[in-house]
Design an enzyme around this catalytic site. Structure first.
Site, mmCIF file in Angstrom:
data_model
loop_
_atom_site.group_PDB
_atom_site.id
_atom_site.type_symbol
_atom_site.label_atom_id
_atom_site.label_comp_id
_atom_site.label_asym_id
_atom_site.label_seq_id
_atom_site.Cartn_x
_atom_site.Cartn_y
_atom_site.Cartn_z
ATOM 1 N N GLU A 41 -5.803 -4.640 10.805
ATOM 2 C CA GLU A 41 -4.780 -3.639 10.867
ATOM 3 C C GLU A 41 -5.199 -2.854 12.276
ATOM 4 O OE1 GLU A 41 -2.631 -2.189 7.155
ATOM 5 O OE2 GLU A 41 -4.399 -1.170 7.121
ATOM 6 N N GLY A 66 1.923 2.834 11.117
ATOM 7 C CA GLY A 66 2.892 3.953 11.183
ATOM 8 C C GLY A 66 3.352 4.100 12.581
ATOM 9 N N SER A 105 2.979 -1.776 10.596
ATOM 10 C CA SER A 105 4.463 -1.668 10.852
ATOM 11 C C SER A 105 5.165 -3.041 10.706
ATOM 12 C CB SER A 105 4.708 -1.346 12.588
ATOM 13 O OG SER A 105 4.219 -0.063 12.708
ATOM 14 N N HIS A 138 -9.693 1.355 4.641
ATOM 15 C CA HIS A 138 -8.346 1.496 5.353
ATOM 16 C C HIS A 138 -8.785 2.429 6.556
ATOM 17 C CE1 HIS A 138 -4.489 2.765 5.875
ATOM 18 N NE2 HIS A 138 -4.014 1.788 5.652
ATOM 19 N N ASN A 194 0.891 -1.058 -0.047
ATOM 20 C CA ASN A 194 -0.028 0.183 0.033
ATOM 21 C C ASN A 194 0.891 1.282 -0.088
ATOM 22 O OD1 ASN A 194 -1.842 1.957 0.324
ATOM 23 N ND2 ASN A 194 -2.367 1.388 2.476
ATOM 24 N N TRP A 195 1.336 1.754 -1.266
ATOM 25 C CA TRP A 195 1.895 3.001 -1.175
ATOM 26 C C TRP A 195 1.630 4.136 -0.733
ATOM 27 C CZ3 TRP A 195 4.331 2.579 -6.968
ATOM 28 C CH2 TRP A 195 5.296 1.460 -6.844
HETATM 29 P P1 PGA Z 1 2.681 0.904 7.982
HETATM 30 O O1 PGA Z 1 1.159 0.894 7.364
HETATM 31 O O2 PGA Z 1 3.125 -0.518 7.449
HETATM 32 O O3 PGA Z 1 3.353 2.033 7.491
HETATM 33 O O4 PGA Z 1 2.413 0.872 9.484
HETATM 34 C C1 PGA Z 1 0.214 -0.063 7.231
HETATM 35 C C2 PGA Z 1 -1.055 0.327 6.510
HETATM 36 O O5 PGA Z 1 -1.445 1.500 6.824
HETATM 37 O O6 PGA Z 1 -1.441 -0.503 5.645
#
Ligand code: PGA
Length: 250
Positions: free
Chosen positions: A165, A171, A210, A95, A8-9
């Site tokens: 998630e 993040g 993460s 998301h 997921n860019w």
């Molecule tokens: P992250 O984001 O790997 O930077 O924690 C994951 C996401 O939001 O899908």
């Protein structure tokens, strides 16, 4: 079974030139790792050109966000049919960053129906914003799943991919421990079996939050997951290649 990695860019990188370099590096990493399949979710503007560069069935594409209507007066939105025209085979739905901007469980429900009708794989994101010791997050996840999957028939439910998630791990500095994910995977399956019957057992469940080259393999081995939704580590070529290669030992 092959591990599924969804890159997921988000709103990265800043230019198509950089996107092309990142894409070529990701493609190279995947070509060497036969036990991993890759879905790239770039900014929609880059999709068509990247799909042209792909020339490989091992790399598939997804939209990061879709509208449930096929066309119409929806400024700034992208329909699933338009995504399909640029060769997507999946779309991310619900998301956490879109939910924070107002996307609801009901929106997710409509989008999942539209995606399945277009033969596009919906990747439904669920996750609580915080956790305490009361276990209330389980109920929260159950509710997200129940509403979003309400209009999906038991025969089709296994076509939906679930990405768990926890918002507090997106993040962040560390991923959730694999044993906690294992518990969540079992809970998600159990919740879907309750609403949709035994096919809920066959659903692909991904972990996101993460994920990087240091924790992915452990999570794949002990977290009972089919793969990952990766944010930051998917837009750093060296990190992403290391992540993909780390899964070769799975
Ligand atoms: P992250 O984001 O790997 O930077 O924690 C994951 C996401 O939001 O899908």
């Amino acid at each position: 079974m092959k591990a599924l990695v969804v890159a997921n860019w988000k709103m990265n990188p800043a230019t198509f030139r950089e996107a092309k370099i990142l894409f070529e590096a990701s493609k190279k990493a995947i070509e060497k790792s036969k036990n991993v399949s890759l879905v790239v979710a770039p900014p929609a503007l880059y999709l068509r050109e990247l799909a042209r560069l792909a020339r490989s069935r091992r790399v598939l594409f997804a939209l990061q966000h879709v509208h449930d209507q096929p066309s119409g007066a929806f400024t700034g939105e992208i329909s699933i049919a338009q995504g399909k025209d640029t060769k997507i085979s999946a779309c991310i739905i619900g998301h956490a960053e879109r939910r924070a901007m107002g996307e609801t469980n009901d929106d997710c429900r409509r989008k999942i129906v539209a995606a399945l009708a277009n033969k596009i794989t919906p990747i439904l994101c669920v996750g609580e914003t915080s956790r305490d010791h009361s276990g209330a997050h389980f109920q929260f996840i159950k509710e997200q799943l129940k509403i979003a999957l309400m209009d999906v028939s038991p025969q089709k439910v296994a076509q939906v991919v679930i990405a768990y998630e926890p918002v507090w791990a997106i993040g962040a500095t560390a991923a959730m421990p694999p044993r906690d994910m294992h518990e969540m995977t079992i809970f998600i399956r159990k919740s879907i079996v309750e609403t949709h019957g035994k096919d809920g057992m066959h659903m692909k469940i991904l972990y996101g939050g993460s994920v990087d080259e240091t924790n992915a393999l452990g999570m794949l081995r002990d977290g009972e997951v089919a793969g990952f939704l990766v944010g930051r580590a998917s837009v750093e070529s060296a990190k992403f290649s290391a992540l993909i290669h780390s899964l070769a030992a799975a």
